[in-house]
Design a protein around this motif. Structure first.
Motif, PDB file in Angstrom:
ATOM      1  N   MET A  75      28.690  52.561  11.304  1.00  0.00           N
ATOM      2  CA  MET A  75      27.626  52.087  10.405  1.00  0.00           C
ATOM      3  C   MET A  75      27.754  52.338   8.820  1.00  0.00           C
ATOM      4  SD  MET A  75      23.759  51.905  10.802  1.00  0.00           S
ATOM      5  CE  MET A  75      23.652  51.983  12.468  1.00  0.00           C
ATOM      6  N   THR A  76      28.805  53.672   8.122  1.00  0.00           N
ATOM      7  CA  THR A  76      29.178  53.181   6.897  1.00  0.00           C
ATOM      8  C   THR A  76      29.752  52.176   6.313  1.00  0.00           C
ATOM      9  OG1 THR A  76      29.180  56.023   7.451  1.00  0.00           O
ATOM     10  CG2 THR A  76      30.551  54.235   5.371  1.00  0.00           C
ATOM     11  N   GLU A  77      30.166  51.722   7.987  1.00  0.00           N
ATOM     12  CA  GLU A  77      30.816  49.839   7.492  1.00  0.00           C
ATOM     13  C   GLU A  77      29.978  48.915   7.404  1.00  0.00           C
ATOM     14  OE1 GLU A  77      33.766  49.822  10.336  1.00  0.00           O
ATOM     15  OE2 GLU A  77      34.525  51.036   9.469  1.00  0.00           O
ATOM     16  N   VAL A  78      29.084  48.982   7.908  1.00  0.00           N
ATOM     17  CA  VAL A  78      27.701  48.079   7.807  1.00  0.00           C
ATOM     18  C   VAL A  78      26.647  48.762   6.349  1.00  0.00           C
ATOM     19  CG1 VAL A  78      25.608  47.206   8.959  1.00  0.00           C
ATOM     20  CG2 VAL A  78      27.791  47.810  10.591  1.00  0.00           C
ATOM     21  N   ALA A  79      27.126  49.474   6.300  1.00  0.00           N
ATOM     22  CA  ALA A  79      25.708  50.272   5.125  1.00  0.00           C
ATOM     23  C   ALA A  79      26.699  49.807   3.971  1.00  0.00           C
ATOM     24  CB  ALA A  79      25.267  51.009   5.555  1.00  0.00           C
ATOM     25  N   ALA A  80      27.457  49.352   3.570  1.00  0.00           N
ATOM     26  CA  ALA A  80      28.674  49.146   2.716  1.00  0.00           C
ATOM     27  C   ALA A  80      28.565  47.641   2.244  1.00  0.00           C
ATOM     28  CB  ALA A  80      29.953  49.609   2.722  1.00  0.00           C
ATOM     29  N   ALA A  81      28.587  47.023   3.474  1.00  0.00           N
ATOM     30  CA  ALA A  81      28.534  45.372   3.899  1.00  0.00           C
ATOM     31  C   ALA A  81      26.995  44.839   2.836  1.00  0.00           C
ATOM     32  CB  ALA A  81      28.691  45.064   4.652  1.00  0.00           C
ATOM     33  N   ASP A  82      26.395  46.369   2.564  1.00  0.00           N
ATOM     34  CA  ASP A  82      24.692  46.087   2.109  1.00  0.00           C
ATOM     35  C   ASP A  82      24.815  46.573   1.225  1.00  0.00           C
ATOM     36  OD1 ASP A  82      22.730  44.083   4.106  1.00  0.00           O
ATOM     37  OD2 ASP A  82      24.098  45.084   5.271  1.00  0.00           O
ATOM     38  N   GLY A  83      26.072  46.836   0.446  1.00  0.00           N
ATOM     39  CA  GLY A  83      26.163  47.820  -0.614  1.00  0.00           C
ATOM     40  C   GLY A  83      25.419  49.362  -0.624  1.00  0.00           C
ATOM     41  N   LEU A  84      25.106  49.939   0.313  1.00  0.00           N
ATOM     42  CA  LEU A  84      25.183  52.007   0.612  1.00  0.00           C
ATOM     43  C   LEU A  84      25.757  52.208   1.199  1.00  0.00           C
ATOM     44  CD1 LEU A  84      21.795  50.349   2.654  1.00  0.00           C
ATOM     45  CD2 LEU A  84      21.734  51.013  -0.048  1.00  0.00           C
ATOM     46  N   GLU A  85      25.929  53.313   0.443  1.00  0.00           N
ATOM     47  CA  GLU A  85      27.169  54.468   0.760  1.00  0.00           C
ATOM     48  C   GLU A  85      26.556  55.390   1.246  1.00  0.00           C
ATOM     49  OE1 GLU A  85      29.851  57.508  -2.218  1.00  0.00           O
ATOM     50  OE2 GLU A  85      28.685  56.134  -2.875  1.00  0.00           O
ATOM     51  N   PHE A  86      27.147  55.362   2.930  1.00  0.00           N
ATOM     52  CA  PHE A  86      26.207  56.726   3.650  1.00  0.00           C
ATOM     53  C   PHE A  86      27.003  57.720   3.739  1.00  0.00           C
ATOM     54  CE2 PHE A  86      23.591  54.070   6.513  1.00  0.00           C
ATOM     55  CZ  PHE A  86      22.450  53.869   5.352  1.00  0.00           C
ATOM     56  N   HIS A  87      26.961  58.838   3.644  1.00  0.00           N
ATOM     57  CA  HIS A  87      28.078  59.781   3.852  1.00  0.00           C
ATOM     58  C   HIS A  87      26.980  61.062   4.974  1.00  0.00           C
ATOM     59  CE1 HIS A  87      30.424  59.599   0.471  1.00  0.00           C
ATOM     60  NE2 HIS A  87      29.730  58.599   0.191  1.00  0.00           N
ATOM     61  N   PHE A  88      28.138  60.247   6.535  1.00  0.00           N
ATOM     62  CA  PHE A  88      27.508  61.315   7.637  1.00  0.00           C
ATOM     63  C   PHE A  88      27.605  62.455   7.530  1.00  0.00           C
ATOM     64  CE2 PHE A  88      26.668  57.297   8.523  1.00  0.00           C
ATOM     65  CZ  PHE A  88      24.990  56.961   8.645  1.00  0.00           C
ATOM     66  N   ASP A  89      29.169  63.000   7.259  1.00  0.00           N
ATOM     67  CA  ASP A  89      29.420  64.160   7.157  1.00  0.00           C
ATOM     68  C   ASP A  89      28.377  65.227   6.372  1.00  0.00           C
ATOM     69  OD1 ASP A  89      30.495  62.747   4.755  1.00  0.00           O
ATOM     70  OD2 ASP A  89      31.705  64.376   4.344  1.00  0.00           O
ATOM     71  N   ARG A  90      28.361  64.690   5.377  1.00  0.00           N
ATOM     72  CA  ARG A  90      27.272  65.876   4.006  1.00  0.00           C
ATOM     73  C   ARG A  90      25.333  65.654   5.132  1.00  0.00           C
ATOM     74  NH1 ARG A  90      28.191  62.824  -0.707  1.00  0.00           N
ATOM     75  NH2 ARG A  90      30.430  62.409  -1.248  1.00  0.00           N
ATOM     76  N   ALA A  91      25.279  65.147   6.347  1.00  0.00           N
ATOM     77  CA  ALA A  91      23.271  64.841   5.772  1.00  0.00           C
ATOM     78  C   ALA A  91      22.952  65.800   6.751  1.00  0.00           C
ATOM     79  CB  ALA A  91      23.843  63.468   7.002  1.00  0.00           C
ATOM     80  N   ARG A  92      22.250  65.707   6.996  1.00  0.00           N
ATOM     81  CA  ARG A  92      21.539  67.541   6.578  1.00  0.00           C
ATOM     82  C   ARG A  92      20.045  66.718   7.498  1.00  0.00           C
ATOM     83  NH1 ARG A  92      21.539  71.834   2.443  1.00  0.00           N
ATOM     84  NH2 ARG A  92      20.886  73.064   3.664  1.00  0.00           N
ATOM     85  N   SER A  93      20.278  66.635   8.767  1.00  0.00           N
ATOM     86  CA  SER A  93      18.959  66.161   9.184  1.00  0.00           C
ATOM     87  C   SER A  93      17.991  67.477   9.190  1.00  0.00           C
ATOM     88  CB  SER A  93      19.167  65.656  10.676  1.00  0.00           C
ATOM     89  OG  SER A  93      18.126  64.599  11.307  1.00  0.00           O
ATOM     90  N   GLY A  94      16.651  66.881  10.087  1.00  0.00           N
ATOM     91  CA  GLY A  94      15.168  67.486   9.996  1.00  0.00           C
ATOM     92  C   GLY A  94      13.985  66.893   9.949  1.00  0.00           C
ATOM     93  N   ASN A  95      13.113  67.509  10.371  1.00  0.00           N
ATOM     94  CA  ASN A  95      11.736  67.154  10.203  1.00  0.00           C
ATOM     95  C   ASN A  95      11.045  66.605   9.114  1.00  0.00           C
ATOM     96  OD1 ASN A  95       8.835  66.855  10.410  1.00  0.00           O
ATOM     97  ND2 ASN A  95       9.390  67.569  12.204  1.00  0.00           N
ATOM     98  N   THR A  96      10.563  64.997   9.169  1.00  0.00           N
ATOM     99  CA  THR A  96      10.163  64.109   8.075  1.00  0.00           C
ATOM    100  C   THR A  96       8.551  64.108   7.987  1.00  0.00           C
ATOM    101  OG1 THR A  96      10.508  62.989  10.162  1.00  0.00           O
ATOM    102  CG2 THR A  96      12.592  62.564   8.401  1.00  0.00           C
ATOM    103  N   PHE A  97       7.663  64.966   8.715  1.00  0.00           N
ATOM    104  CA  PHE A  97       6.915  64.707   8.493  1.00  0.00           C
ATOM    105  C   PHE A  97       6.498  64.922   7.301  1.00  0.00           C
ATOM    106  CE2 PHE A  97       2.503  66.325   9.455  1.00  0.00           C
ATOM    107  CZ  PHE A  97       1.740  65.683   9.298  1.00  0.00           C
ATOM    108  N   ASP A  98       6.579  66.134   6.420  1.00  0.00           N
ATOM    109  CA  ASP A  98       6.255  65.960   4.682  1.00  0.00           C
ATOM    110  C   ASP A  98       7.156  65.015   4.271  1.00  0.00           C
ATOM    111  OD1 ASP A  98       5.545  68.649   6.102  1.00  0.00           O
ATOM    112  OD2 ASP A  98       6.583  70.460   4.459  1.00  0.00           O
ATOM    113  N   ALA A  99       7.685  64.451   4.151  1.00  0.00           N
ATOM    114  CA  ALA A  99       8.607  63.018   3.059  1.00  0.00           C
ATOM    115  C   ALA A  99       7.907  62.611   3.549  1.00  0.00           C
ATOM    116  CB  ALA A  99       9.701  63.313   3.826  1.00  0.00           C
ATOM    117  N   HIS A 100       7.194  62.538   4.708  1.00  0.00           N
ATOM    118  CA  HIS A 100       5.676  60.910   4.947  1.00  0.00           C
ATOM    119  C   HIS A 100       4.586  61.279   4.163  1.00  0.00           C
ATOM    120  CE1 HIS A 100       8.513  58.820   7.612  1.00  0.00           C
ATOM    121  NE2 HIS A 100       8.296  59.403   8.755  1.00  0.00           N
ATOM    122  N   ARG A 101       4.530  62.993   4.224  1.00  0.00           N
ATOM    123  CA  ARG A 101       3.552  62.835   3.168  1.00  0.00           C
ATOM    124  C   ARG A 101       3.384  62.639   1.651  1.00  0.00           C
ATOM    125  NH1 ARG A 101       0.374  68.382   3.340  1.00  0.00           N
ATOM    126  NH2 ARG A 101       2.226  69.502   4.136  1.00  0.00           N
TER     127      ARG A 101
END
Length: 238
Positions: A75-101
């Protein structure tokens, strides 16, 4: 253009980048208004998962942690082809309801441009910077970087404002039959599922524009329909 997506969805960030590329080549781009709509991939998610993202992915799909890391590398390689920089080793996932608000708050206070700027900043905060996307303090700080007033954002998160707006988006998604994101809806008529290539999204824009703005054939005043010379079918009448 109405786009349903979730912030913890890497394909949604890629879809946004590809749509921006398509829009940059679209001659009527200044007349396209983009509105982001809420979609939660995991409404029951905690504010932050205690385990690393790769462990969570492995458990979700029944693969090994090494295989999950491989999925992240791809996924990181796919993103890089579109000019994006992903760092899944840093990602801190969680609930996104507040972000959507807060995205609804941005739309109401600053219009589609501010909402889009916040959307991009949320993607970068989660996928690149390693911000805890379910943490209210992090959300307020990131929103301020995008241009929202920090005190107003904090007040939103301490209330239930825009909760119904998020649920209304998700209800509309179900009515459309959307079960995956990103999902693009153009003029409430055309639907495009997934992070399609920029060329495909540009084709959809062209089609939608042509249908909304059909060409009207005019005959100049006083002219007969047979007076205007023209060539057709590979030949010309002389």
């Amino acid at each position: 253009m109405d786009i349903w997506s979730d912030i913890v969805c890497p394909w949604c960030a890629i879809g946004r980048a590809r749509f921006e590329a398509a829009l940059a080549e679209f001659p009527h781009r200044d007349e396209v208004q983009v509105r982001w709509h809420s979609f939660e991939l995991d409404p029951q998610a905690p504010r932050e998962y205690p385990e690393p993202l790769a462990d969570n992915l492995a458990a979700k799909y029944g693969v090994s942690v090494d295989e999950a890391h491989g999925m992240h590398r791809h996924m990181t390689e796919v993103a890089a082809a579109d000019g994006l920089e992903f760092h899944f080793d840093r990602a801190r996932s969680g609930n996104t309801f507040d972000a959507h608000r807060l995205l609804h708050h941005a739309l109401e206070t600053g219009g589609p441009e501010l909402q889009d700027r916040l959307k991009e900043r949320f993607f970068r905060a989660y996928l690149t910077d390693g911000e805890p996307i379910g943490d209210p303090q992090a959300l307020v700080r990131v929103a301020a970087e995008a241009g929202l007033d920090a005190d107003e954002s904090r007040a939103v998160l301490e209330s239930d404002r825009y909760a119904e707006a998020v649920r209304a988006d998700e209800l509309q998604a179900r009515r459309y039959g959307i079960n995956g994101v990103p999902f693009f809806v153009i003029d409430e008529k055309y639907g495009v599922s997934g992070a399609q290539p920029a060329a495909a999204l540009r084709e959809v824009l062209d089609t939608a524009w042509a249908e909304a703005n059909p060409l009207t054939l005019l005959t100049p005043t006083g002219a007969r329909s047979d007076e205007g010379g023209a060539c057709a079918d590979g030949s010309c009448a002389i």
